[in-house]
Design a protein around this motif. Structure first.
Motif, PDB file in Angstrom:
ATOM      1  N   ARG A 299       0.590  -1.179   0.060  1.00 37.10           N
ATOM      2  CA  ARG A 299      -0.040  -0.374   0.170  1.00 37.10           C
ATOM      3  C   ARG A 299       0.848   1.171  -0.274  1.00 37.10           C
ATOM      4  NH1 ARG A 299      -4.624  -1.960   4.373  1.00 37.10           N
ATOM      5  NH2 ARG A 299      -5.500  -3.309   3.859  1.00 37.10           N
ATOM      6  N   GLN A 302       1.992   1.896  -3.498  1.00 37.23           N
ATOM      7  CA  GLN A 302       0.982   2.079  -4.092  1.00 37.23           C
ATOM      8  C   GLN A 302       0.540   3.752  -4.025  1.00 37.23           C
ATOM      9  OE1 GLN A 302      -1.113   0.219  -6.632  1.00 37.23           O
ATOM     10  NE2 GLN A 302      -1.351   2.233  -7.383  1.00 37.23           N
ATOM     11  N   LYS A 303       0.387   4.162  -2.784  1.00 30.60           N
ATOM     12  CA  LYS A 303       0.041   5.775  -2.834  1.00 30.60           C
ATOM     13  C   LYS A 303       1.232   6.467  -3.269  1.00 30.60           C
ATOM     14  CE  LYS A 303      -1.788   5.194   2.013  1.00 30.60           C
ATOM     15  NZ  LYS A 303      -2.197   5.553   3.654  1.00 30.60           N
ATOM     16  N   ASP A 306       0.493   6.197  -6.838  1.00 29.50           N
ATOM     17  CA  ASP A 306      -0.840   7.134  -6.970  1.00 29.50           C
ATOM     18  C   ASP A 306      -0.466   9.161  -7.024  1.00 29.50           C
ATOM     19  OD1 ASP A 306      -2.206   5.027  -7.534  1.00 29.50           O
ATOM     20  OD2 ASP A 306      -3.082   4.906  -5.702  1.00 29.50           O
ATOM     21  N   TRP A 307       0.850   9.469  -5.735  1.00 28.32           N
ATOM     22  CA  TRP A 307       1.128  11.243  -6.144  1.00 28.32           C
ATOM     23  C   TRP A 307       1.565  10.528  -7.387  1.00 28.32           C
ATOM     24  CZ3 TRP A 307       4.873  13.099  -5.280  1.00 28.32           C
ATOM     25  CH2 TRP A 307       5.684  14.279  -5.532  1.00 28.32           C
ATOM     26  N   SER A 309       2.150  11.182 -10.232  1.00 30.45           N
ATOM     27  CA  SER A 309       1.634  11.165 -11.595  1.00 30.45           C
ATOM     28  C   SER A 309       3.037  11.689 -12.461  1.00 30.45           C
ATOM     29  CB  SER A 309       0.124  11.790 -12.473  1.00 30.45           C
ATOM     30  OG  SER A 309       0.993  13.382 -11.819  1.00 30.45           O
ATOM     31  N   SER A 373       4.607   5.955 -15.971  1.00 31.44           N
ATOM     32  CA  SER A 373       4.085   5.795 -16.436  1.00 31.44           C
ATOM     33  C   SER A 373       3.548   4.000 -17.735  1.00 31.44           C
ATOM     34  CB  SER A 373       3.835   7.043 -16.988  1.00 31.44           C
ATOM     35  OG  SER A 373       3.971   8.063 -16.087  1.00 31.44           O
ATOM     36  N   GLY A 376       2.358   1.265 -16.424  1.00 30.44           N
ATOM     37  CA  GLY A 376       0.809   1.620 -15.305  1.00 30.44           C
ATOM     38  C   GLY A 376       0.010   1.809 -16.469  1.00 30.44           C
ATOM     39  N   ARG A 380      -3.182  -0.136 -16.401  1.00 31.37           N
ATOM     40  CA  ARG A 380      -4.562   0.719 -15.971  1.00 31.37           C
ATOM     41  C   ARG A 380      -5.616   0.030 -16.912  1.00 31.37           C
ATOM     42  NH1 ARG A 380      -2.350   6.268 -13.862  1.00 31.37           N
ATOM     43  NH2 ARG A 380      -2.089   5.578 -11.884  1.00 31.37           N
TER      44      ARG A 380
END
Length: 451
Positions: A299, A302-303, A306-307, A309, A373, A376, A380
């Motif tokens: 986690r 992951q945080k 997510d921050w 970008s 990215s 990702g 995603r």
């Protein structure tokens, strides 16, 4: 079946029969529904037949290596629980009772501990006993938070389905470490049982190679811990480089009789860049390992992802680039003040080195953001357009429609066959009627002639 005992085997003719008979005797004494599986890795000394004669089931495993042999045997095992141990008679398979008791009590993995149970004289080389095993086990506990005291004990037992879910991959001796590490990361219930190690019964040298296999264990532990491989060393380098760089950017620093100047500033800059790159490597490795399922989901990482970008990464890289370019402009102005002549390195490098460091770190941040990215994109990806339930219903409807059409065709064929039979019957009646009429006319003509 409750218990399968898997033994890897490569030319163990001297001891495999003894190991199999001891294990089968243990089954009989304890009333256990069990089997012995010999995972043969290409023996050429008749080990296979000796094992069969003793009552074992032999499973040939083509891929060479300790881990490959064990995985082949584990996959072939029929028991709910599996115990594994070497076929060299160094472990006593009649002592598997405590292992099975722990499994019945809910444990996922039960490890033997030779340091608690006892190591007989001559059973383990001093280098393994006092350096190799203790050091590697300590590293495993440090890196992964495991409580296991003997990472490499060859005698262990586990629930088959639980171990199969781990997706073990290594084919060599590091298989022993992989099992403990992955089970620990997945939060399995792992327990220890004291185990005695005796000198093996072979006259030949063991398959284990001290330095090669020790390095393979250490390499695996490092590669499965990006935190200790990249993150912690990177943070240490970054901290030292940043502190030293800030201290030396305004002038030399003297500690006792030793003076640190611009040469040390260059070294501090290199340490800062190396550390920053190592931290980025830790992040990229963790993201990739999470994506591919090598490491469990984190986690905290992951945080950060997510921050961080792509836009934020480009912004941070851009700010560092601006700072670096500003430093280079300041160095040019400093050069201009000195009429573009020779400069004193003790002054000019205090401007150029931080500027160059900021530029290098800016590109590292930008490239890392782009790479995260890219990773990702797969993470995603869009879900399939068709709902699985709807797709299944469509398959059922198609099958029903197909069955209905087949029934209709069969019915049509049956009607056609009945029509053909009816037509054939009418034709036969006409033929019969014609024959009767012809016979009547013939009889009439005969009667006339007689008269």
């Amino acid at each position: 079946m409750e218990l399968s005992v898997v033994m890897p085997c490569l030319n163990e003719a001297e001891t495999v029969e003894t190991c199999v008979r001891k294990t089968i005797g243990f089954f009989e004494d304890k009333g256990i529904d069990g089997e012995v599986v010999i995972a043969d890795n290409g023996s050429t000394d008749g080990s296979q037949q000796l094992a069969r004669d003793a009552g074992a089931r032999v499973v040939p495993v083509i891929d060479k290596g300790y881990g490959n042999a064990l995985m082949g045997g584990i996959r072939a095992a029929r028991g709910k629980y599996v115990a594994m141990g070497d076929a060299d008679d160094s472990y006593d398979f009649t002592t598997l009772g405590p292992f099975l008791d722990e499994l019945r009590d809910g444990a996922d993995l039960v490890m033997g501990n030779r340091f608690k149970g006892g190591i007989a004289d001559g059973a383990m080389p001093p280098l393994h006993r006092y350096l190799g095993n203790p050091v590697l086990s300590f590293i495993g506990r440090l890196f992964f938070g495991s409580k296991i005291g003997d990472f490499h004990c060859g005698l262990r037992a586990f629930e088959k389905d639980a171990i199969m879910r781990l997706g073990l991959q290594t084919g060599g001796m590091e298989f022993a470490s992989e099992m403990v590490v992955k089970a620990t990361l997945q939060g399995y219930d792992i327990r220890e049982v004291p185990t005695t190690l005796s000198p093996d019964g072979r006259t030949r040298a063991p398959h284990l190679n001290t330095w090669r296999d020790g390095w393979r264990h250490l390499r695996f532990l490092l590669l499965y811990s990006p935190r200790w491989l990249f993150l912690i060393p990177g943070l240490v380098f970054m901290t030292l480089g940043l502190v030293a760089g800030i201290a030396l950017s305004t002038g030399p620093v003297t500690v006792g009789e030793i003076a640190f100047d611009v040469d040390t500033l260059v070294g501090a800059s290199a340490a800062l860049v190396i550390g920053f790159q190592a931290v980025l490597f830790a992040l990229l490795t963790k993201v990739y390992a999470m994506q591919e399922g090598f490491l469990p989901h984190d986690r905290r990482v992951q945080k950060i992802i997510d921050w961080w970008s792509l836009e934020r990464g480009l912004l941070i890289g851009g700010l560092l680039a601006v700072a670096g370019l500003a430093g280079l402009v300041a160095s040019l102005l400093h050069w201009r003040v000195n009429s573009f002549g020779e400069l004193d390195p003790r002054h000019s490098l205090r401007i150029v080195v931080p500027a160059a460091t900021a530029l290098v770190m800016s590109f590292q941040a930008i490239f890392a953001s782009l790479f995260v990215s890219i990773l990702g994109i797969r993470r995603r990806q869009h879900p399939p357009l068709t709902d699985p339930a709807e797709e299944a219903a469509g398959v059922v409807d198609a099958a029903a429609h197909k069955a209905k059409r087949a029934a209709e065709k069969a019915e049509q064929a049956e009607k056609a066959e009945q029509a053909e039979e009816k037509a054939a019957g009418k034709a036969e009646e006409k033929v019969a009627a014609g024959s009767a009429e012809a016979a009547k006319e013939t009889d009439g003509e005969g009667g006339t002639a007689e008269r």
